[in-house]
Design an enzyme around this catalytic site. Structure first.
Site, short mmCIF file in Angstrom:
data_model
loop_
_atom_site.label_atom_id
_atom_site.label_comp_id
_atom_site.label_asym_id
_atom_site.label_seq_id
_atom_site.Cartn_x
_atom_site.Cartn_y
_atom_site.Cartn_z
N ALA A 14 0.84 -1.21 0.00
CA ALA A 14 0.00 0.00 0.00
C ALA A 14 0.87 1.25 0.00
N GLY A 15 1.87 1.25 -0.88
CA GLY A 15 2.68 2.45 -1.09
C GLY A 15 2.05 3.26 -2.21
N TYR A 16 2.87 4.07 -2.89
CA TYR A 16 2.32 4.92 -3.96
C TYR A 16 1.64 4.08 -5.05
N ASN A 40 -1.02 -5.32 3.06
CA ASN A 40 0.11 -4.45 3.43
C ASN A 40 0.58 -4.83 4.83
N LYS A 41 1.89 -4.68 5.02
CA LYS A 41 2.53 -5.01 6.30
C LYS A 41 1.93 -4.25 7.47
N GLU A 173 18.75 15.02 -0.04
CA GLU A 173 17.56 15.51 0.69
C GLU A 173 17.72 15.30 2.20
N ALA A 321 8.50 7.77 -7.29
CA ALA A 321 7.07 7.79 -6.95
C ALA A 321 6.27 8.28 -8.15
N GLN A 322 6.88 9.22 -8.88
CA GLN A 322 6.24 9.77 -10.06
C GLN A 322 5.86 8.64 -11.03
N LYS A 382 8.15 21.74 -4.73
CA LYS A 382 8.32 20.44 -4.06
C LYS A 382 7.09 20.15 -3.17
P1 FAD Z 1 6.50 2.25 -1.71
O1 FAD Z 1 5.80 3.55 -1.87
O2 FAD Z 1 7.80 2.28 -0.99
O3 FAD Z 1 5.50 1.24 -0.98
C1 FAD Z 1 5.78 -0.12 -0.73
C2 FAD Z 1 4.75 -0.62 0.27
O4 FAD Z 1 4.87 -2.05 0.39
C3 FAD Z 1 4.93 -0.06 1.68
O5 FAD Z 1 3.68 0.33 2.21
C4 FAD Z 1 5.50 -1.24 2.49
O6 FAD Z 1 5.14 -1.21 3.84
C5 FAD Z 1 4.86 -2.42 1.78
N1 FAD Z 1 5.61 -3.65 1.91
C6 FAD Z 1 6.93 -3.85 1.67
N2 FAD Z 1 7.26 -5.13 1.85
C7 FAD Z 1 6.13 -5.78 2.22
C8 FAD Z 1 5.83 -7.14 2.52
N3 FAD Z 1 6.78 -8.10 2.47
N4 FAD Z 1 4.55 -7.45 2.85
C9 FAD Z 1 3.59 -6.50 2.89
N5 FAD Z 1 3.82 -5.21 2.60
C10 FAD Z 1 5.08 -4.85 2.27
N6 FAD Z 1 10.42 9.67 -5.86
C11 FAD Z 1 9.89 10.75 -6.49
O7 FAD Z 1 9.28 10.60 -7.56
N7 FAD Z 1 10.01 12.01 -5.97
C12 FAD Z 1 10.62 12.25 -4.80
O8 FAD Z 1 10.71 13.38 -4.35
C13 FAD Z 1 11.18 11.14 -4.09
N8 FAD Z 1 11.76 11.32 -2.88
C14 FAD Z 1 12.23 10.25 -2.19
C15 FAD Z 1 12.79 10.47 -0.93
C16 FAD Z 1 13.27 9.40 -0.20
C17 FAD Z 1 13.86 9.64 1.17
C18 FAD Z 1 13.21 8.08 -0.74
C19 FAD Z 1 13.73 6.91 0.08
C20 FAD Z 1 12.66 7.86 -1.99
C21 FAD Z 1 12.16 8.94 -2.73
N9 FAD Z 1 11.58 8.76 -4.00
C22 FAD Z 1 11.05 9.84 -4.67
C23 FAD Z 1 11.43 7.41 -4.56
C24 FAD Z 1 10.01 6.90 -4.24
O9 FAD Z 1 9.75 7.03 -2.86
C25 FAD Z 1 9.82 5.44 -4.65
O10 FAD Z 1 10.20 5.28 -5.98
C26 FAD Z 1 8.35 5.04 -4.45
O11 FAD Z 1 8.01 5.10 -3.09
C27 FAD Z 1 8.06 3.65 -5.02
O12 FAD Z 1 6.71 3.35 -4.85
P2 FAD Z 1 6.24 1.86 -4.58
O13 FAD Z 1 4.76 1.89 -4.59
O14 FAD Z 1 6.96 0.95 -5.48
O15 FAD Z 1 6.77 1.54 -3.11
P1 NAD Z 2 20.68 6.72 -6.42
O1 NAD Z 2 21.01 5.45 -7.08
O2 NAD Z 2 19.94 7.77 -7.18
O3 NAD Z 2 22.01 7.40 -5.85
C1 NAD Z 2 22.95 6.65 -5.12
C2 NAD Z 2 24.29 7.38 -5.06
O4 NAD Z 2 25.19 6.61 -4.27
C3 NAD Z 2 24.93 7.56 -6.43
O5 NAD Z 2 25.31 8.90 -6.58
C4 NAD Z 2 26.12 6.60 -6.39
O6 NAD Z 2 27.23 7.06 -7.15
C5 NAD Z 2 26.45 6.57 -4.91
N1 NAD Z 2 27.17 5.35 -4.50
C6 NAD Z 2 26.95 4.08 -4.91
N2 NAD Z 2 27.83 3.22 -4.30
C7 NAD Z 2 28.59 3.97 -3.47
C8 NAD Z 2 29.67 3.68 -2.58
N3 NAD Z 2 30.13 2.44 -2.41
N4 NAD Z 2 30.23 4.70 -1.89
C9 NAD Z 2 29.78 5.96 -2.03
N5 NAD Z 2 28.76 6.31 -2.87
C10 NAD Z 2 28.19 5.32 -3.58
O7 NAD Z 2 19.86 6.30 -5.11
P2 NAD Z 2 18.95 7.14 -4.12
O8 NAD Z 2 19.48 8.52 -3.92
O9 NAD Z 2 18.78 6.27 -2.93
O10 NAD Z 2 17.57 7.24 -4.87
C11 NAD Z 2 16.79 6.09 -5.13
C12 NAD Z 2 15.70 6.41 -6.11
O11 NAD Z 2 14.76 7.33 -5.52
C13 NAD Z 2 16.22 7.10 -7.37
O12 NAD Z 2 15.51 6.62 -8.46
C14 NAD Z 2 15.93 8.55 -7.14
O13 NAD Z 2 15.69 9.25 -8.35
C15 NAD Z 2 14.67 8.49 -6.31
N6 NAD Z 2 14.58 9.68 -5.44
C16 NAD Z 2 14.07 10.81 -5.98
C17 NAD Z 2 14.03 11.96 -5.23
C18 NAD Z 2 13.46 13.23 -5.83
O14 NAD Z 2 12.97 13.19 -6.95
N7 NAD Z 2 13.50 14.34 -5.13
C19 NAD Z 2 14.49 11.94 -3.90
C20 NAD Z 2 15.01 10.76 -3.38
C21 NAD Z 2 15.06 9.63 -4.18
#
Ligand code: FAD
Ligand code: NAD
Length: 408
Positions: A14-16, A40-41, A173, A321-322, A382
């Protein structure tokens, strides 16, 4: 597939991706057309994209989550709170920790897990920004280190060092939030701000590899002003109870002592995928254009567990998430078509509107519709993106309840 009885659609996660698929399906299908089950967990959904705020402690973790029952219609959707263990694809059964559920159609939307690339010690000693529990743990661990420093007779300066592995979007971030939190945290624990070290270690030769250089320069200089030190072109080789070991030159290594190590250097698909024997690359499944799994017409995989190739550069789209939300909308449409016995399924083309990266609550950088944004404008954008995600799943009432409205 011709249905002689109501088909059963099971959505995992139940994520995005999973929650948006569910709320779209509960609108598009009547109760007599299909049984819908969401697994969902937790009883709550969390905004994965806000977890860096909860991890740094700039936002309480309760602000980051909301109850699934607030957005899911219990008359139309059967919600099971349980953990998925594996999918038996031949039998069309999902094995849960506390039972089993069968399906006619399955949507796997279980999100990602940290990718540690087999680096020694990361699983044991580093934290990662993955869910509510891990975010709460990071916040509390940093606070514990600061509190412990105060009571130590022999001061261990490394307690006040926080290493962030990876300067991708997650790392940057998180650093933005940490930078904002630090003055307040130091005041709370009577710690001299100048003793705190926040070190970001990035393997690539630049911060935010591949992003616009002017925006990256802005981000680096603003984070440096907040006290962040960047170690670029430096790969983490090992994590230990005392900190990290990094590569220095060709064959030298260096130890950086730290009380807290946060690994933010990439994600892979959920381990349930590999456990279920579904062919994947780092837990991500290359799905067909209609988002179904090759050879499994009844199974959709979306979000971080799916892999979509950007044909222009012949590389996978980064998992976001997009994309997960756009996939959810198509999945709901395609499932509705299948339930109504139509074989005409839509195909997925990501519509990337841009990327905005926050640098704390009050600052950000972004590229939106090809335009560069900095500072307040980017930060406003944002928050609008964050609010839009709430709106898409829970409508205006969820935005009022959970939205971000502090624009300056
Ligand atoms: P999620 O949204 O992560 O949801 C997964 C769900 O599955 C959760 O509810 C979890 O509890 C559940 N689940 C997992 N395992 C189990 C299991 N075994 N049994 C039951 N339930 C389970 N992307 C953007 O586009 N813009 C951003 O600004 C952005 N910012 C980010 C910031 C951070 C800090 C991080 C970590 C990621 C960010 N991302 C961003 C990436 C984005 O969050 C992910 O790509 C997105 O959440 C993926 O959606 P999903 O539905 O695949 O998984
Ligand atoms: P990422 O893969 O985008 O970045 C990981 C970074 O870690 C890279 O710069 C890589 O060079 C570095 N790295 C890898 N191995 C390393 C090592 N051994 N030592 C030091 N550095 C190392 O991963 P992320 O930042 O966790 O993002 C995950 C996903 O979530 C991406 O798709 C990202 O676009 C998305 N996300 C988006 C946003 C946003 O749109 N604002 C915010 C957070 C995450």
């Amino acid at each position: 597939m011709i249905h002689l009885r109501k088909p059963k659609i099971v959505i995992l996660g139940a994520g995005y991706g999973g929650l948006l698929t569910t709320v779209r399906l509960q609108k598009s299908l009547g109760v007599n057309e299909a049984d819908i089950v969401l697994v969902n967990k937790n009883p709550y959904h969390y905004e994965t994209t806000w977890l860096h705020e909860a991890s740094a402690g700039t936002m309480h973790h309760d602000r980051v989550r909301y109850d699934i029952k607030d957005v899911v219609d219990r008359h139309k959707v059967d919600f099971i709170q349980d953990s998925v263990v594996e999918v038996k694809t031949e039998e069309k059964v999902v094995v849960l920790e506390n039972g089993e559920v069968s399906y006619d159609y399955l949507v796997i939307a279980l999100g990602g897990e940290p990718e540690t690339f087999g680096i020694q010690g990361l699983k044991e000693y580093a934290f990662s920004i993955t869910n509510i529990n891990s975010a709460r743990q990071i916040r509390e661990h940093i606070e514990y280190q600061f509190a412990q420093y105060g009571t130590d007779v022999e001061k261990k300066e490394e307690r006040l060092t926080i290493v962030v592995g990876g300067a991708g979007f997650t790392g940057i971030e998180f650093l933005g939030e940490l930078g904002n939190r630090m003055p307040e945290l130091c005041k709370d624990y009577d710690i001299d701000f100048h003793k705190v070290k926040i070190i970001c270690v990035e393997a690539a030769p630049m911060v935010l590899p591949g992003f616009d250089p002017e925006l990256v320069k802005y981000a680096v200089s603003h984070l440096e002003k907040k006290g962040v030190e960047f170690r670029i072109g430096t790969a983490i080789k090992e994590c230990t109870p005392n900190g990290i070991i990094v590569a220095k030159g060709e064959d030298e290594v260096e130890e950086i002592k730290a009380g807290t190590v946060v690994w933010a250097a990439g994600v892979r698909g959920n381990s349930v995928i590999e456990k279920s024997g579904i062919e994947a690359m780092r837990g991500r499944v290359k799905v067909n254009p209609d988002l179904r799994v090759p050879g499994h017409d009844e199974m959709f995989i979306i979000g971080d567990c799916s892999l979509i190739i950007n044909e222009e550069i012949n590389r996978p789209y980064p998992p976001t998430a997009q994309i997960a939300m756009q996939q959810a909308e198509l999945t709901a449409k395609n499932l509705t078509a299948l339930v109504r016995n139509s074989e005409e399924l839509g195909t997925f083309t990501p519509d990337i509107k841009g990327t905005v990266c926050s640098l704390g609550e009050d600052d950000a950088i972004g590229m939106v519709f090809g335009k560069k944004l900095f500072g307040t404008k980017a930060s406003f954008m944002k928050k609008m993106i964050d609010n839009r995600a709430l709106y898409m799943i829970g409508g205006p009432s969820l935005v009022v309840k959970k939205g971000k409205f502090k624009f300056i």
